[in-house]
Design an enzyme around this catalytic site. Structure first.
Site, PDB file in Angstrom:
ATOM      1  N   ARG A  66       0.844  -1.207   0.000  1.00  0.00           N
ATOM      2  CA  ARG A  66       0.000   0.000   0.000  1.00  0.00           C
ATOM      3  C   ARG A  66       0.874   1.251   0.000  1.00  0.00           C
ATOM      4  O   ARG A  66       0.589   2.231  -0.671  1.00  0.00           O
ATOM      5  CB  ARG A  66      -0.901   0.012   1.242  1.00  0.00           C
ATOM      6  CG  ARG A  66      -2.221  -0.660   0.994  1.00  0.00           C
ATOM      7  CD  ARG A  66      -3.112  -0.622   2.201  1.00  0.00           C
ATOM      8  NE  ARG A  66      -3.857   0.618   2.375  1.00  0.00           N
ATOM      9  CZ  ARG A  66      -4.897   0.990   1.641  1.00  0.00           C
ATOM     10  NH1 ARG A  66      -5.310   0.238   0.650  1.00  0.00           N
ATOM     11  NH2 ARG A  66      -5.533   2.126   1.885  1.00  0.00           N
ATOM     12  N   GLN A  97      -7.835  11.061   8.464  1.00  0.00           N
ATOM     13  CA  GLN A  97      -7.772   9.645   8.853  1.00  0.00           C
ATOM     14  C   GLN A  97      -6.826   8.908   7.918  1.00  0.00           C
ATOM     15  O   GLN A  97      -6.555   7.735   8.120  1.00  0.00           O
ATOM     16  CB  GLN A  97      -9.168   9.017   8.749  1.00  0.00           C
ATOM     17  CG  GLN A  97     -10.190   9.651   9.665  1.00  0.00           C
ATOM     18  CD  GLN A  97     -11.612   9.262   9.269  1.00  0.00           C
ATOM     19  OE1 GLN A  97     -12.126   8.236   9.682  1.00  0.00           O
ATOM     20  NE2 GLN A  97     -12.247  10.089   8.460  1.00  0.00           N
ATOM     21  N   HIS A 115      -4.730   8.534  12.283  1.00  0.00           N
ATOM     22  CA  HIS A 115      -4.493   7.090  12.184  1.00  0.00           C
ATOM     23  C   HIS A 115      -3.051   6.745  11.820  1.00  0.00           C
ATOM     24  O   HIS A 115      -2.778   5.642  11.366  1.00  0.00           O
ATOM     25  CB  HIS A 115      -5.459   6.466  11.160  1.00  0.00           C
ATOM     26  CG  HIS A 115      -6.896   6.503  11.606  1.00  0.00           C
ATOM     27  ND1 HIS A 115      -7.960   6.214  10.780  1.00  0.00           N
ATOM     28  CD2 HIS A 115      -7.448   6.795  12.814  1.00  0.00           C
ATOM     29  CE1 HIS A 115      -9.098   6.333  11.457  1.00  0.00           C
ATOM     30  NE2 HIS A 115      -8.809   6.692  12.690  1.00  0.00           N
ATOM     31  N   CYS A 148      16.758  -1.662  19.106  1.00  0.00           N
ATOM     32  CA  CYS A 148      16.675  -2.733  20.107  1.00  0.00           C
ATOM     33  C   CYS A 148      16.468  -4.117  19.495  1.00  0.00           C
ATOM     34  O   CYS A 148      16.444  -5.106  20.227  1.00  0.00           O
ATOM     35  CB  CYS A 148      15.560  -2.425  21.111  1.00  0.00           C
ATOM     36  SG  CYS A 148      13.917  -2.581  20.399  1.00  0.00           S
ATOM     37  N   THR A 186     -15.315  10.954   3.787  1.00  0.00           N
ATOM     38  CA  THR A 186     -15.295   9.898   4.801  1.00  0.00           C
ATOM     39  C   THR A 186     -16.702   9.345   4.975  1.00  0.00           C
ATOM     40  O   THR A 186     -17.685  10.088   4.930  1.00  0.00           O
ATOM     41  CB  THR A 186     -14.749  10.384   6.159  1.00  0.00           C
ATOM     42  OG1 THR A 186     -14.835   9.298   7.097  1.00  0.00           O
ATOM     43  CG2 THR A 186     -15.485  11.592   6.706  1.00  0.00           C
ATOM     44  N   ASN A 211     -19.116  14.849  -0.373  1.00  0.00           N
ATOM     45  CA  ASN A 211     -19.125  13.391  -0.546  1.00  0.00           C
ATOM     46  C   ASN A 211     -20.193  13.056  -1.587  1.00  0.00           C
ATOM     47  O   ASN A 211     -21.319  13.532  -1.469  1.00  0.00           O
ATOM     48  CB  ASN A 211     -19.462  12.715   0.804  1.00  0.00           C
ATOM     49  CG  ASN A 211     -19.111  11.238   0.820  1.00  0.00           C
ATOM     50  OD1 ASN A 211     -19.378  10.517  -0.134  1.00  0.00           O
ATOM     51  ND2 ASN A 211     -18.511  10.785   1.909  1.00  0.00           N
ATOM     52  N   ALA A 229     -14.792  15.104  -4.516  1.00  0.00           N
ATOM     53  CA  ALA A 229     -14.052  16.205  -3.889  1.00  0.00           C
ATOM     54  C   ALA A 229     -13.148  16.931  -4.881  1.00  0.00           C
ATOM     55  O   ALA A 229     -12.936  18.140  -4.762  1.00  0.00           O
ATOM     56  CB  ALA A 229     -13.227  15.654  -2.723  1.00  0.00           C
TER      57      ALA A 229
END
Ligand code: OAD
Length: 256
Positions: A66, A97, A115, A148, A186, A211, A229
């Site tokens: 992705r 998001q 996110h 680590c 969204t 939308n 949009a």
């Protein structure tokens, strides 16, 4: 459109909340539209801590693929229009998001990523943050933390996990103190992001939804602009400020 544009042009403080739909016209599939990501793959496998524990290599590869697609994509006119709005209004915060980084690449500066981002990874040991590592032939998948040695995971938020607290607090404070909240692309079904427009509305802000499809927020919105949009937002910028094109960020900053 004209009324919504007047409301945005008159606003001193604007917050935009975006979702996957804002990147659809860049060729990045949304999650819940027909043929979207959640039709291709099980959410539990790639967007939960249990999915990572079950098969960390498969999950890492899914995000690596992705990320490659996202980096190959270009910002579209919707991203550019949001950057243009930021350059025009005194106080603008973009809450997204999305993890694809396209808003920043379009020139948006104040971006809160609810996110996370595919540009970052963090380790499953002590949570060390690190830039997403370049794939190296023969390296383990997932790669290991350079500090680590613990396995890395994408620095994104999965279902059942908390969102980054400072980011959420900044987003909620901005929504509670804005004149207009633009909600773009969204489905408004994933909390807590879905509540942000309601917070703004409860504090007296006008809510403008962009939308092509109806969402649970459509009933809350003062203005619903029901088209893609990439068409609506450039038209809104033009209707609000004229066809002279967006102010450069420098110009706008000098004015503030
Ligand atoms: P969704 O896939 O749920 O919704 C995408 C929305 O974009 C839909 O409402 C579409 O109608 C709309 N849309 C499609 N094309 C558009 C266009 N050209 N212009 C404007 N709108 C368009 O995506 P999100 O709402 O972003 O989280 O999903 C929210 C979260 O659920 C994501 O961040 C992700 C997902 O599971 C995690 O993985 C944690």
């Amino acid at each position: 459109m004209e009324t919504a544009a007047d409301v945005v042009a008159a606003a001193g403080r604007v917050v935009a909340l975006t979702g996957a739909g804002v990147s659809a016209e860049s060729g990045i599939a949304t999650f819940r539209d027909a043929g979207g990501a959640w039709a291709q793959v099980d959410v539990a496998d790639v967007a939960t801590p249990a999915g990572y524990r079950a098969d960390p290599a498969a999950l890492w590869r899914w995000y690596a693929d992705r990320r490659r697609a996202m980096r190959a994509a270009a910002p579209n006119p919707a991203h550019q229009a949001l950057a243009a709005i930021e350059a025009r209004v005194a106080d603008f915060v973009l809450v997204t998001q999305n993890i694809d980084g396209l808003h920043q690449r379009a020139g948006s500066r104040r971006v809160l990523e609810l996110h996370g981002s595919v540009e970052e990874a963090r380790c499953t040991g002590r949570g060390h943050a690190t830039p997403w590592p370049d794939p190296e032939p023969g390296a383990p998948v997932p790669p290991l933390c350079p500090r680590c040695g613990a396995r890395l995971r994408p620095d994104v938020v999965w279902f059942g996990e908390a969102l980054p607290r400072a980011t959420v607090e900044a987003a909620w404070a901005a929504a509670a103190d804005c004149d207009v909240l633009l909600v773009v692309g969204t489905s408004a079904v994933v909390e807590p992001a879905a509540s942000l427009p309601r917070v703004a509305a409860a504090h007296g802000a006008a809510v403008v939804e962009v939308n092509p499809n109806h969402t649970p927020l459509s009933a809350v919105a003062d203005h619903v602009l029901g088209a893609p949009a990439g068409v609506v937002l450039p038209a809104l910028v033009e209707a609000a400020w004229g066809a002279g094109g967006p102010a450069s960020p420098g110009e706008a900053r000098g004015r503030i």
